[in-house]
Design a protein around this motif. Sequence first.
Motif, PDB file in Angstrom:
ATOM      1  N   THR A  51      32.838  23.080 -42.420  1.00 24.05           N
ATOM      2  CA  THR A  51      33.029  23.094 -40.969  1.00 24.05           C
ATOM      3  C   THR A  51      31.939  22.296 -40.274  1.00 24.05           C
ATOM      4  OG1 THR A  51      34.065  25.262 -41.120  1.00 24.05           O
ATOM      5  CG2 THR A  51      33.257  24.594 -38.954  1.00 24.05           C
ATOM      6  N   ILE A  52      30.703  22.481 -40.708  1.00 21.06           N
ATOM      7  CA  ILE A  52      29.588  21.743 -40.114  1.00 21.06           C
ATOM      8  C   ILE A  52      29.734  20.253 -40.382  1.00 21.06           C
ATOM      9  CG2 ILE A  52      27.092  21.364 -40.273  1.00 21.06           C
ATOM     10  CD1 ILE A  52      26.845  24.409 -40.747  1.00 21.06           C
ATOM     11  N   GLY A  53      30.120  19.899 -41.592  1.00 18.62           N
ATOM     12  CA  GLY A  53      30.293  18.482 -41.929  1.00 18.62           C
ATOM     13  C   GLY A  53      31.394  17.816 -41.119  1.00 18.62           C
ATOM     14  N   SER A 104      32.619  18.841 -38.226  1.00 22.12           N
ATOM     15  CA  SER A 104      32.202  18.819 -36.820  1.00 22.12           C
ATOM     16  C   SER A 104      31.215  17.689 -36.566  1.00 22.12           C
ATOM     17  CB  SER A 104      31.559  20.151 -36.424  1.00 22.12           C
ATOM     18  OG  SER A 104      32.475  21.196 -36.569  1.00 22.12           O
ATOM     19  N   SER A 105      30.259  17.514 -37.473  1.00 22.85           N
ATOM     20  CA  SER A 105      29.272  16.438 -37.322  1.00 22.85           C
ATOM     21  C   SER A 105      29.959  15.080 -37.347  1.00 22.85           C
ATOM     22  CB  SER A 105      28.231  16.504 -38.437  1.00 22.85           C
ATOM     23  OG  SER A 105      27.531  17.713 -38.375  1.00 22.85           O
ATOM     24  N   TYR A 106      30.911  14.914 -38.251  1.00 17.78           N
ATOM     25  CA  TYR A 106      31.629  13.640 -38.346  1.00 17.78           C
ATOM     26  C   TYR A 106      32.421  13.358 -37.077  1.00 17.78           C
ATOM     27  CZ  TYR A 106      34.987  10.133 -39.817  1.00 17.78           C
ATOM     28  OH  TYR A 106      35.755   9.013 -39.883  1.00 17.78           O
ATOM     29  N   ARG A 161      34.331  11.951 -29.895  1.00 17.83           N
ATOM     30  CA  ARG A 161      33.870  13.113 -29.140  1.00 17.83           C
ATOM     31  C   ARG A 161      34.659  13.257 -27.838  1.00 17.83           C
ATOM     32  NH1 ARG A 161      28.285  12.661 -29.552  1.00 17.83           N
ATOM     33  NH2 ARG A 161      28.385  10.944 -28.084  1.00 17.83           N
ATOM     34  N   LEU A 208      31.939  14.600 -34.032  1.00 19.48           N
ATOM     35  CA  LEU A 208      31.130  14.506 -32.823  1.00 19.48           C
ATOM     36  C   LEU A 208      30.105  13.374 -32.867  1.00 19.48           C
ATOM     37  CD1 LEU A 208      30.585  18.305 -32.181  1.00 19.48           C
ATOM     38  CD2 LEU A 208      32.243  16.792 -31.105  1.00 19.48           C
ATOM     39  N   LYS A 209      29.977  12.708 -34.014  1.00 18.08           N
ATOM     40  CA  LYS A 209      29.000  11.623 -34.148  1.00 18.08           C
ATOM     41  C   LYS A 209      29.395  10.416 -33.306  1.00 18.08           C
ATOM     42  CE  LYS A 209      28.932   9.260 -37.937  1.00 18.08           C
ATOM     43  NZ  LYS A 209      28.762   8.798 -39.314  1.00 18.08           N
ATOM     44  N   ASP A 210      30.640  10.027 -33.370  1.00 20.79           N
ATOM     45  CA  ASP A 210      31.126   8.874 -32.624  1.00 20.79           C
ATOM     46  C   ASP A 210      31.519   9.304 -31.210  1.00 20.79           C
ATOM     47  OD1 ASP A 210      32.030   6.323 -32.033  1.00 20.79           O
ATOM     48  OD2 ASP A 210      34.006   6.657 -32.937  1.00 20.79           O
ATOM     49  N   GLU A 211      31.032   8.584 -30.194  1.00 22.89           N
ATOM     50  CA  GLU A 211      31.289   8.976 -28.798  1.00 22.89           C
ATOM     51  C   GLU A 211      32.778   8.934 -28.461  1.00 22.89           C
ATOM     52  OE1 GLU A 211      29.968   7.750 -24.292  1.00 22.89           O
ATOM     53  OE2 GLU A 211      28.746   7.107 -25.982  1.00 22.89           O
TER      54      GLU A 211
END
Length: 106
Positions: A17-19, A21-23, A31, A25-28
């Motif tokens: 889930t963290i991975g 989400s990070s992927y 996001r 939310l990384k690109d604007e």
Amino acid sequence: MTKKQTLLLSSIAAAGTIGISSYLLKDEEKREKLKTKANDLRQQVTRKFGDGLPIEKAGNPTTPDQSQDSGDSKMVYEGSQFPTQYYNKLENMKSVEKSHEEQVKN
């Protein structure tokens, strides 16, 4: 399943889930797309349930009218007291709040 297996599966799910989400939310651009979808979903839910429950009809023991009934009238007609008790509880809370406001004003 043992406690160790459960803990391992929970850890893997959390890490995944963290991975993800990070992927996302990384690109604007992604996001913003995710924010837009979340807002659209929230608006759909609000539109569907925004009117709230027809609390004025709760606890009405008359024969249920299927075209305008939320199901409470049918439950009361069949003997259920939950809608009536819920309605009375809300009305009691409103009267307590109103009397509290009057006491604060005085």
